[in-house]
Every structure is written in structure tokens, then in C-alpha cells.
Write an enzyme that holds these catalytic residues in place. Structure first.
Site, mmCIF file in Angstrom:
data_model
loop_
_atom_site.group_PDB
_atom_site.id
_atom_site.type_symbol
_atom_site.label_atom_id
_atom_site.label_comp_id
_atom_site.label_asym_id
_atom_site.label_seq_id
_atom_site.Cartn_x
_atom_site.Cartn_y
_atom_site.Cartn_z
ATOM 1 N N TYR A 23 0.832 -1.204 0.000
ATOM 2 C CA TYR A 23 0.000 0.000 0.000
ATOM 3 C C TYR A 23 0.867 1.255 0.000
ATOM 4 C CZ TYR A 23 -3.239 3.593 1.625
ATOM 5 O OH TYR A 23 -3.971 4.742 1.746
ATOM 6 N N GLU A 24 1.989 1.207 0.741
ATOM 7 C CA GLU A 24 2.893 2.346 0.833
ATOM 8 C C GLU A 24 3.912 2.378 -0.304
ATOM 9 O OE1 GLU A 24 4.494 2.381 4.825
ATOM 10 O OE2 GLU A 24 2.593 3.144 5.632
ATOM 11 N N GLU A 83 4.928 2.172 15.216
ATOM 12 C CA GLU A 83 5.697 1.935 13.993
ATOM 13 C C GLU A 83 4.778 1.645 12.811
ATOM 14 O OE1 GLU A 83 9.012 1.438 11.466
ATOM 15 O OE2 GLU A 83 8.791 2.422 13.389
ATOM 16 N N GLY A 93 -13.116 0.984 7.619
ATOM 17 C CA GLY A 93 -14.405 1.616 7.861
ATOM 18 C C GLY A 93 -15.211 0.915 8.942
ATOM 19 N N GLY A 97 -9.276 0.414 13.027
ATOM 20 C CA GLY A 97 -8.162 1.342 13.209
ATOM 21 C C GLY A 97 -8.356 2.209 14.433
ATOM 22 N N ASN A 124 -0.517 10.215 1.869
ATOM 23 C CA ASN A 124 -1.569 9.301 2.302
ATOM 24 C C ASN A 124 -2.768 10.074 2.871
ATOM 25 O OD1 ASN A 124 -3.093 7.174 3.226
ATOM 26 N ND2 ASN A 124 -1.378 6.124 4.206
ATOM 27 N N TYR A 131 -6.730 10.530 10.815
ATOM 28 C CA TYR A 131 -6.057 11.054 12.005
ATOM 29 C C TYR A 131 -6.621 12.419 12.408
ATOM 30 C CZ TYR A 131 -2.566 7.348 11.343
ATOM 31 O OH TYR A 131 -1.929 6.143 11.205
#
Length: 169
Positions: A23-24, A83, A93, A97, A124, A131
Site C-alpha cells: 500500500y505504501e 511503527e 471503515g 483502526g 496518504n 487522524y
């Protein structure tokens, strides 16, 4: 459900680390083996700790948070560095998280950690927006510094000779 990882979760953790790296856009950088993770997370002196998010209905692991303690010279107290935080795309969703972050915040509170810090990639936007919804403070005035590979070896080679004779290594 959020729970502490066990040694039986190592393969799942490694698989999710690879998914996060994909994903990153950095999957080629993932070199950690299951053996390395087993030792780092469950060896005699753990380097880090992991929480697992499970789907309430299936019990399947759908996310993880890997963290370790840090120390602030300014506050004189420990804190937490997150990390990695990852939730599988199919489970996003669903509150996993947020539940992982809340569980980590609760660990901070129980242990008297005054800081809970992590990094997020500047591109991102979905994660940054997530956040922001939690009132996270973004520290734009700080830059991440890293030495690795050849530059790390080059700097290490400059160690003063007197240091070689001490127990600092």
C-alpha cells in the site's frame, strides 16, 4: 476485538506488514523474516509489541498495530512510538483502526506515557484525514532523519579510536 499478539500470529503479522508495504509502495523494502519477527516480538528482550484487531464475527485477524516505548528527555518520561498501523482493505471503515489507536492510548494512560507518536506518509490523504478526525496534532516543524546502508556504515567507520576500547558498543 483487540488483543495482544501471540507467537502464533507471527505469520499473519508478517503478511500484513507486506500488505502495508505494498500500500505504501515499498514492498521491495520488506526484508523481515518470520524468524526475525518471532525473536523481536517474543524473544527474551522484545524490541516491540503488537496488538491484533479481529473481526468480531469471524475471529479473523484484520489489522495490527506494532509499537515500542520511547523516552523524552524533555518530559523525563516514556512514551509510545507506533511503527505500523494497518487494517486490511476489506475491513476498513469498520472501526478497527480507531479501536487499535484507542487501545494504544489506553496503554499509554495505564503506563504513564505522556506521548504517543507516529509518522504518516505525506501523500496518504485518507489516513491523514482519519487522524484529523481524532484531533491528532501534526508536527510539521520536525523532519524525520534516517541513516541506513552505506551512509550508516560510512559514519560508523568514523568512530574515534578511544571508543573502540570502551564498553559502549
Amino acid at each position: 476485538m483487540i488483543r495482544a499478539a501471540t507467537v502464533n500470529d507471527v505469520a499473519t503479522i508478517r503478511a500484513m506488514i507486506r500488505e502495508l508495504a505494498a500500500y505504501e509502495r515499498a514492498v521491495e523494502q520488506v526484508r523481515a523474516t518470520e524468524e526475525q519477527l518471532r525473536e523481536a516480538l517474543f524473544g527474551e528482550h522484545p524490541a516491540a509489541f503488537v496488538l491484533i484487531a479481529e473481526d468480531d464475527e469471524t475471529g479473523e485477524a484484520v489489522g495490527f498495530a506494532l509499537w515500542f516505548p520511547l523516552f523524552s528527555t524533555w518530559t523525563g518520561t516514556r512514551g509510545m512510538h507506533l511503527e505500523d498501523l494497518y487494517v486490511c482493505p476489506s475491513a476498513r471503515g469498520g472501526g478497527h483502526g480507531k479501536a487499535l489507536l484507542a487501545s494504544l492510548a489506553a496503554i499509554c494512560e495505564r503506563r504513564g506515557y505522556e506521548r504517543f507518536e507516529w509518522w504518516v506518509l505525506a501523500w496518504n490523504e485518507p489516513t491523514i484525514d482519519f487522524y484529523k478526525s481524532l484531533d491528532v496534532e501534526f508536527l510539521d516543524e520536525w523532519r524525520i532523519c534516517r541513516l541506513s546502508g552505506e551512509p550508516l556504515r560510512d559514519l560508523a567507520a568514523r568512530v574515534p579510536a578511544v571508543l573502540h576500547r570502551t564498553s559502549a558498543s
